[in-house]
Design a protein around this motif. Structure first.
Motif, PDB file in Angstrom:
ATOM      1  N   ALA A  66      42.779  -4.541  24.647  1.00 20.04           N
ATOM      2  CA  ALA A  66      42.234  -5.689  25.050  1.00 20.04           C
ATOM      3  C   ALA A  66      41.437  -6.503  23.874  1.00 20.04           C
ATOM      4  O   ALA A  66      40.975  -5.767  23.229  1.00 20.04           O
ATOM      5  CB  ALA A  66      41.174  -5.706  26.448  1.00 20.04           C
ATOM      6  N   SER A  67      41.409  -7.719  23.775  1.00 23.41           N
ATOM      7  CA  SER A  67      40.783  -8.402  22.808  1.00 23.41           C
ATOM      8  C   SER A  67      39.329  -8.193  22.427  1.00 23.41           C
ATOM      9  O   SER A  67      38.762  -7.920  21.506  1.00 23.41           O
ATOM     10  CB  SER A  67      40.658  -9.949  22.803  1.00 23.41           C
ATOM     11  OG  SER A  67      41.930 -10.296  23.273  1.00 23.41           O
ATOM     12  N   GLU A  83      45.956  -9.676  16.603  1.00 19.72           N
ATOM     13  CA  GLU A  83      45.436 -11.242  17.020  1.00 19.72           C
ATOM     14  C   GLU A  83      44.224 -11.357  15.782  1.00 19.72           C
ATOM     15  O   GLU A  83      44.164 -10.471  14.943  1.00 19.72           O
ATOM     16  CB  GLU A  83      44.407 -10.549  18.074  1.00 19.72           C
ATOM     17  CG  GLU A  83      45.278 -10.390  19.455  1.00 19.72           C
ATOM     18  CD  GLU A  83      44.224 -10.138  20.751  1.00 19.72           C
ATOM     19  OE1 GLU A  83      44.780 -10.152  21.774  1.00 19.72           O
ATOM     20  OE2 GLU A  83      43.179  -9.968  20.620  1.00 19.72           O
ATOM     21  N   GLY A 137      39.937 -18.701  25.048  1.00 25.38           N
ATOM     22  CA  GLY A 137      39.983 -17.366  24.598  1.00 25.38           C
ATOM     23  C   GLY A 137      38.404 -16.845  24.252  1.00 25.38           C
ATOM     24  O   GLY A 137      38.080 -15.545  24.484  1.00 25.38           O
ATOM     25  N   TRP A 140      36.210 -16.515  27.443  1.00 25.72           N
ATOM     26  CA  TRP A 140      36.756 -15.109  28.337  1.00 25.72           C
ATOM     27  C   TRP A 140      36.241 -14.032  27.547  1.00 25.72           C
ATOM     28  O   TRP A 140      35.469 -13.092  28.316  1.00 25.72           O
ATOM     29  CB  TRP A 140      38.332 -15.292  28.295  1.00 25.72           C
ATOM     30  CG  TRP A 140      38.628 -14.045  28.947  1.00 25.72           C
ATOM     31  CD1 TRP A 140      39.214 -12.801  28.342  1.00 25.72           C
ATOM     32  CD2 TRP A 140      38.665 -13.864  30.493  1.00 25.72           C
ATOM     33  NE1 TRP A 140      39.378 -11.910  29.497  1.00 25.72           N
ATOM     34  CE2 TRP A 140      39.195 -12.519  30.672  1.00 25.72           C
ATOM     35  CE3 TRP A 140      38.540 -14.423  31.371  1.00 25.72           C
ATOM     36  CZ2 TRP A 140      39.507 -11.834  31.891  1.00 25.72           C
ATOM     37  CZ3 TRP A 140      38.682 -13.838  32.918  1.00 25.72           C
ATOM     38  CH2 TRP A 140      39.060 -12.660  33.060  1.00 25.72           C
ATOM     39  N   PRO A 189      42.864 -14.049  22.177  1.00 27.44           N
ATOM     40  CA  PRO A 189      44.253 -13.976  22.919  1.00 27.44           C
ATOM     41  C   PRO A 189      44.924 -15.058  23.293  1.00 27.44           C
ATOM     42  O   PRO A 189      44.299 -16.200  23.346  1.00 27.44           O
ATOM     43  CB  PRO A 189      43.495 -13.054  24.117  1.00 27.44           C
ATOM     44  CG  PRO A 189      42.312 -13.447  24.266  1.00 27.44           C
ATOM     45  CD  PRO A 189      41.704 -13.999  22.912  1.00 27.44           C
ATOM     46  N   LEU A 194      46.412 -14.700  29.462  1.00 24.55           N
ATOM     47  CA  LEU A 194      45.696 -14.288  30.222  1.00 24.55           C
ATOM     48  C   LEU A 194      45.859 -15.056  31.744  1.00 24.55           C
ATOM     49  O   LEU A 194      45.378 -14.272  32.610  1.00 24.55           O
ATOM     50  CB  LEU A 194      44.336 -14.755  29.567  1.00 24.55           C
ATOM     51  CG  LEU A 194      43.837 -14.028  28.363  1.00 24.55           C
ATOM     52  CD1 LEU A 194      42.456 -14.774  27.962  1.00 24.55           C
ATOM     53  CD2 LEU A 194      43.077 -12.943  28.985  1.00 24.55           C
ATOM     54  N   PRO A 198      47.208 -11.619  33.687  1.00 20.25           N
ATOM     55  CA  PRO A 198      45.850 -10.880  33.484  1.00 20.25           C
ATOM     56  C   PRO A 198      45.847  -9.421  33.399  1.00 20.25           C
ATOM     57  O   PRO A 198      45.091  -8.821  32.761  1.00 20.25           O
ATOM     58  CB  PRO A 198      44.913 -11.457  34.368  1.00 20.25           C
ATOM     59  CG  PRO A 198      45.950 -11.980  35.641  1.00 20.25           C
ATOM     60  CD  PRO A 198      47.140 -12.208  35.085  1.00 20.25           C
ATOM     61  N   TRP A 201      46.324  -7.408  30.064  1.00 18.24           N
ATOM     62  CA  TRP A 201      45.795  -7.892  28.955  1.00 18.24           C
ATOM     63  C   TRP A 201      45.097  -6.537  28.105  1.00 18.24           C
ATOM     64  O   TRP A 201      44.909  -6.600  27.061  1.00 18.24           O
ATOM     65  CB  TRP A 201      44.585  -8.582  29.113  1.00 18.24           C
ATOM     66  CG  TRP A 201      43.700  -9.167  28.088  1.00 18.24           C
ATOM     67  CD1 TRP A 201      43.895  -9.729  27.006  1.00 18.24           C
ATOM     68  CD2 TRP A 201      41.975  -8.961  28.106  1.00 18.24           C
ATOM     69  NE1 TRP A 201      42.970  -9.882  26.286  1.00 18.24           N
ATOM     70  CE2 TRP A 201      41.684  -9.578  26.904  1.00 18.24           C
ATOM     71  CE3 TRP A 201      41.053  -8.533  28.973  1.00 18.24           C
ATOM     72  CZ2 TRP A 201      40.349  -9.653  26.459  1.00 18.24           C
ATOM     73  CZ3 TRP A 201      39.686  -8.469  28.599  1.00 18.24           C
ATOM     74  CH2 TRP A 201      39.336  -9.171  27.655  1.00 18.24           C
ATOM     75  N   GLU A 202      44.784  -5.485  28.986  1.00 20.72           N
ATOM     76  CA  GLU A 202      44.183  -4.312  28.324  1.00 20.72           C
ATOM     77  C   GLU A 202      45.309  -3.474  27.769  1.00 20.72           C
ATOM     78  O   GLU A 202      45.156  -2.670  26.644  1.00 20.72           O
ATOM     79  CB  GLU A 202      43.826  -3.508  29.572  1.00 20.72           C
ATOM     80  CG  GLU A 202      42.578  -3.838  30.177  1.00 20.72           C
ATOM     81  CD  GLU A 202      41.180  -3.729  29.466  1.00 20.72           C
ATOM     82  OE1 GLU A 202      41.196  -2.808  28.640  1.00 20.72           O
ATOM     83  OE2 GLU A 202      40.211  -4.084  30.045  1.00 20.72           O
ATOM     84  N   PRO A 205      48.637  -6.588  24.310  1.00 20.90           N
ATOM     85  CA  PRO A 205      48.248  -7.687  23.682  1.00 20.90           C
ATOM     86  C   PRO A 205      49.073  -8.939  23.018  1.00 20.90           C
ATOM     87  O   PRO A 205      50.068  -8.606  22.593  1.00 20.90           O
ATOM     88  CB  PRO A 205      47.249  -7.067  22.613  1.00 20.90           C
ATOM     89  CG  PRO A 205      48.212  -5.722  22.464  1.00 20.90           C
ATOM     90  CD  PRO A 205      48.683  -5.277  23.600  1.00 20.90           C
TER      91      PRO A 205
END
Length: 537
Positions: A66-67, A83, A137, A140, A189, A194, A198, A201-202, A205
């Motif tokens: 995740a980001s 990213e 992004g 979040w 992201p 997202l 969702p 996300w983890e 990416p």
């Protein structure tokens, strides 16, 4: 998503040392047969034109993709290739440069910074990058409700808002002179991903970067492939790199330094991170970097023994820091602060805590005579697969503490998730009986001491084990300043912290990287491993 949810990411499957130590000849045979290469290819060209596939050997697998994990040493080697952030750093000068932003300026209202965004950029899922996507992004990843660890580097609370399609305002609750520096650490992201997926996300990416996520085979590898639509292909100068040579990247995770050293010698990997000096010298190519990382001990000050300043000072004096930095970790500079000379607020008048076992014993005896429980259980712990030869360092420290009269000390290596859970609990969650003395590596990539203060010494700091209302006032005042005034205020805080023995800085170690002969690359000061900056031949 809550912190509790992020903690449920499945841990990587561990390999035993026995499984790792295979014959170098067998490793090479498997690699060459699997890739369809000859040994002359050194990593895979497929067309005789140089390396097009590279394998990177790291000491640990990411906790999450995740980001929010793009700041960490286990996350950024992968995520910063997938990213991008509004800003990056020039790999040669270390100055802030535009990445997804082309211009940025503080407005008449000092609480607002305005960013002009790069046009013609798309996410890997085809969705456009614009102010709406950037605002979504950033809000979040830095959300107070989500409480991701990335917030460690956040100053005043912020909100990103759309001005027009390619103009973004970021407004903070109080003026923040270093907001652009903070945002260089925050990757953006895909808003589409997202919203629509969702739960992925983890693990999957989606960014705008030079490489796209291809696969994560937990416990084995992570695979990336070049993004043919990357904006940097049209402007390699602005992108400070290129992705048109290296088409595929594979990350392998090997905690043992000797195994990573063997990987680059046999050709199983073309780049490996964090070797010993001697191992690096035996690699086809060796690069040495200094970085912004400081090895520290952090003390649980709510503990009945560690809350006593005499005990903390005794710990600071009890062990030979040079033995850890130079003999165990392979060289570097001893430290008096948790930041080095690259950071604003570095106080060069401070000296590393000396090694004075006699005085340490005296301080413990005095504390014991006054009723301080010097037999309280204490654990010197470090994270597996992170600090080079950390197991040897924590054993040395634990023995030193026992020698000065702390009679109930043990050392313990901890798996990443367990260590991070304790490390990021926050001061309010530390129980008096925990007694953690953590060996950790702290990087101040923002190169401003305030971010370290906010993380390690603030009452609500994500990695703090200390709370002092007077220090809170000093920090709040310093954060409103800029330039020389800010530097002076931060240096004064450094002296305040130094005199109270809240953490014990050990040193800034050298970092050694093994490379194949076909790769030309120099370490960045911030430690980022960006494949776009690797020149291949």
């Amino acid at each position: 998503m809550s912190m509790a949810q992020t903690d449920r990411v499945s841990p990587p499957r561990r390999r035993t040392r026995r499984a790792m130590l295979v014959s170098p000849a067998l490793v090479l045979a498997v690699v060459l047969s699997g890739c369809g290469m000859t040994s002359d290819d050194e990593g895979g060209s497929g067309n005789g034109g140089g390396l097009t596939k590279i394998t990177i050997g790291l000491s640990e697998e990411p906790r999450s993709l995740a980001s929010w994990n793009a700041y960490s040493n286990d996350g950024h080697p992968v995520l910063r290739n997938i990213e991008e952030a509004l800003l990056n750093r020039d790999p040669q000068t270390n100055e802030l440069v535009g990445e997804l932003a082309t211009e940025w300026k503080q407005q008449a209202d000092p609480k607002t910074w305005r960013f002009t965004l790069r046009q013609g950029v798309t996410f890997h899922d085809g969705s456009p990058f614009n102010a709406e996507a950037a605002a979504y992004g950033l809000n979040w990843v830095l959300s107070k409700d989500n409480a991701f660890p990335m917030r460690t580097f956040l100053g005043p609370e912020l909100t990103a808002t759309v001005v027009d399609e390619y103009t973004l305002d970021v407004t903070t609750e109080a003026p923040d002179p270093i907001l652009p520096t903070r945002l260089y650490f925050v990757t953006i992201p895909s808003m589409k991903a997202l919203k629509e997926k969702p739960n992925e996300w983890e693990t999957h990416p989606v960014g705008t970067g030079p490489y796209k996520f291809a696969a994560w085979n937990r416990g084995r590898d992570i695979q990336l492939t070049a993004n043919d639509q990357w904006w940097g292909r049209k402007d390699t100068a602005a992108a400070h790199g290129s992705n048109d040579k290296v088409k595929d990247v594979t990350y392998l995770f090997r905690p043992e330094t000797e195994v990573r050293a063997s990987m680059v010698k046999t050709g199983e990997a073309q780049f490996v991170r964090w070797l010993t000096e001697s191992q690096c010298g035996e690699a086809p190519k060796c690069e040495k970097g200094v970085g912004v990382e400081t090895v520290i001990l952090r003390l649980d000050t709510p503990n009945p023994a560690l809350k006593d300043p005499r005990v903390r000072e005794a710990i600071a004096l009890s062990f030979d820091k040079s033995q850890i930095i130079n003999n165990i970790m392979g060289g570097g500079e001893l430290a008096a602060q948790i930041v080095g000379p690259s950071a604003l607020g570095f106080n060069k008048s401070l000296q590393p805590y000396p090694y004075d076992q006699a005085k340490a014993k005296q301080l413990i005896a005095e504390a014991k005579a006054d009723g301080v429980p010097v037999d309280a259980p204490l654990t010197v712990a470090a994270r597996e697969g992170f600090i080079l030869r950390a197991d040897e360092s924590i054993q040395l420290v634990a023995q030193a503490l026992t020698d000065i009269g702390l009679t109930n000390v043990k050392s313990e290596m901890r798996e990443t998730a367990k260590f991070e859970q304790a490390w990021t609990a926050g001061y309010q969650a530390i129980t008096p009986d925990r007694g953690l003395i953590g060996l950790q590596q702290h990087g101040n990539e923002l190169m401003d001491y305030s971010s370290s203060i906010e993380g390690y010494y603030a009452c609500k700091g994500a990695t703090s084990a200390y709370c002092d209302p007077e220090l809170e006032k000093l920090t709040a005042a310093a954060n409103q300043l800029a330039g020389g005034e800010r530097d002076t205020a931060l240096q004064n805080i450094a002296k305040y912290v130094y005199d109270r023995y809240i953490t014990v800085p050990v040193g800034q170690p050298n970092f050694y990287f093994g490379l194949a002969t076909g790769i030309d690359w120099k370490p960045r000061l911030d430690g980022f491993l960006l494949v776009k900056e690797m020149k291949v031949s």
